[in-house]
Design a protein around this motif. Structure first.
Motif, PDB file in Angstrom:
ATOM      1  N   MET A   1      31.603 -44.967   8.578  1.00  0.00           N
ATOM      2  CA  MET A   1      32.849 -45.412   7.985  1.00  0.00           C
ATOM      3  C   MET A   1      33.022 -46.897   8.236  1.00  0.00           C
ATOM      4  O   MET A   1      32.974 -47.345   9.373  1.00  0.00           O
ATOM      5  CB  MET A   1      34.013 -44.632   8.610  1.00  0.00           C
ATOM      6  N   ARG A   2      33.201 -47.667   7.190  1.00  0.00           N
ATOM      7  CA  ARG A   2      33.461 -49.105   7.303  1.00  0.00           C
ATOM      8  C   ARG A   2      34.960 -49.319   7.368  1.00  0.00           C
ATOM      9  O   ARG A   2      35.716 -48.802   6.542  1.00  0.00           O
ATOM     10  CB  ARG A   2      32.861 -49.825   6.082  1.00  0.00           C
ATOM     11  N   LEU A   3      35.424 -50.053   8.366  1.00  0.00           N
ATOM     12  CA  LEU A   3      36.848 -50.296   8.550  1.00  0.00           C
ATOM     13  C   LEU A   3      37.352 -51.375   7.605  1.00  0.00           C
ATOM     14  O   LEU A   3      36.656 -52.363   7.357  1.00  0.00           O
ATOM     15  CB  LEU A   3      37.130 -50.733   9.985  1.00  0.00           C
ATOM     16  N   ASN A   4      38.575 -51.208   7.115  1.00  0.00           N
ATOM     17  CA  ASN A   4      39.191 -52.279   6.339  1.00  0.00           C
ATOM     18  C   ASN A   4      39.810 -53.286   7.309  1.00  0.00           C
ATOM     19  O   ASN A   4      39.833 -53.075   8.527  1.00  0.00           O
ATOM     20  CB  ASN A   4      40.211 -51.721   5.332  1.00  0.00           C
ATOM     21  N   ASP A   5      40.324 -54.383   6.781  1.00  0.00           N
ATOM     22  CA  ASP A   5      40.839 -55.459   7.630  1.00  0.00           C
ATOM     23  C   ASP A   5      41.982 -54.996   8.534  1.00  0.00           C
ATOM     24  O   ASP A   5      42.062 -55.390   9.701  1.00  0.00           O
ATOM     25  CB  ASP A   5      41.298 -56.646   6.778  1.00  0.00           C
ATOM     26  N   LEU A   6      42.861 -54.160   8.022  1.00  0.00           N
ATOM     27  CA  LEU A   6      43.992 -53.682   8.814  1.00  0.00           C
ATOM     28  C   LEU A   6      43.523 -52.790   9.961  1.00  0.00           C
ATOM     29  O   LEU A   6      43.968 -52.947  11.106  1.00  0.00           O
ATOM     30  CB  LEU A   6      44.966 -52.923   7.902  1.00  0.00           C
TER      31      LEU A   6
ATOM     32  N   ARG B   1      47.074 -44.271  11.525  1.00  0.00           N
ATOM     33  CA  ARG B   1      45.774 -44.932  11.363  1.00  0.00           C
ATOM     34  C   ARG B   1      44.884 -44.702  12.585  1.00  0.00           C
ATOM     35  O   ARG B   1      43.693 -44.436  12.449  1.00  0.00           O
ATOM     36  CB  ARG B   1      45.950 -46.425  11.093  1.00  0.00           C
ATOM     37  N   VAL B   2      45.457 -44.794  13.785  1.00  0.00           N
ATOM     38  CA  VAL B   2      44.673 -44.562  15.005  1.00  0.00           C
ATOM     39  C   VAL B   2      44.192 -43.116  15.027  1.00  0.00           C
ATOM     40  O   VAL B   2      43.023 -42.850  15.337  1.00  0.00           O
ATOM     41  CB  VAL B   2      45.483 -44.915  16.274  1.00  0.00           C
TER      42      VAL B   2
ATOM     43  N   ALA C   1      39.752 -39.329  14.364  1.00  0.00           N
ATOM     44  CA  ALA C   1      39.233 -38.136  13.685  1.00  0.00           C
ATOM     45  C   ALA C   1      37.917 -38.416  12.963  1.00  0.00           C
ATOM     46  O   ALA C   1      37.039 -37.547  12.916  1.00  0.00           O
ATOM     47  CB  ALA C   1      40.271 -37.607  12.692  1.00  0.00           C
ATOM     48  N   THR C   2      37.758 -39.626  12.434  1.00  0.00           N
ATOM     49  CA  THR C   2      36.525 -39.965  11.719  1.00  0.00           C
ATOM     50  C   THR C   2      35.429 -40.469  12.646  1.00  0.00           C
ATOM     51  O   THR C   2      34.308 -40.698  12.205  1.00  0.00           O
ATOM     52  CB  THR C   2      36.787 -41.035  10.645  1.00  0.00           C
TER      53      THR C   2
END
Length: 151
Positions: free
Chosen positions: A1-6, A39-40, A45-46
């Motif tokens: 999973m690639r994280l977005n900026d936020l 989000r956390v 979970a991912t």
């Protein structure tokens, strides 16, 4: 999973201080506390966030000596075999296969020089090890922790 900026900003804030409140992080990144929590929870979970921990000065735990050991293996030693051989050593903080002449590099913390020497001797005696090369750390100059994009 690639994280977005936020998500990266949230991870970075948690890496700096995992005890920060969701409200504090939300204020920093422009979200409400419940939105940060969601989000956390999703990042956990991912598997993007694998856990929360404390960073302790090794010297406070009696680990005064740090070194790196290059391992040169016999024949076609697999990464799994190296991992299994090194896992029992509490002194091994990190181990990675590497490019170049060595097959793996191992970060070791020990209580003193004699302790480091004993660990080095034990690792060198592992059946998959042909030879080792070690260096000792004089002064750590920079330590970074996996925390997303710096900033």
């Amino acid at each position: 999973m690639r994280l977005n900026d936020l998500d990266e900003a949230i991870v970075h804030a948690l890496a700096q201080d995992a005890r920060r409140s969701y409200a504090d992080i939300g204020q920093q990144v422009g979200l409400s506390a419940p939105a940060v929590k969601r989000r956390v929870d999703r990042l956990r979970a991912t598997g993007a966030i694998t856990g929360f921990t404390v960073r302790v000065d090794p010297a406070a735990m009696g680990w005064e000596t740090e070194g790196f050991i290059e391992i040169y293996c016999r024949g076609n030693t697999s990464a799994d075999e190296i991992h299994r051989g090194l896992e029992p050593y509490a002194e091994v903080m990190a181990a990675s296969t590497v490019t170049g002449a060595a097959d793996a590099i191992v970060q070791v913390l020990a209580s003193d020089m004699r302790h480091f020497e004993r660990v080095l001797e034990r690792i060198a005696a592992e059946p998959f090890v042909e030879r080792t090369k070690s260096v000792l750390v004089l002064s750590p100059l920079l330590r970074r922790f996996a925390s997303g994009t710096p900033g």
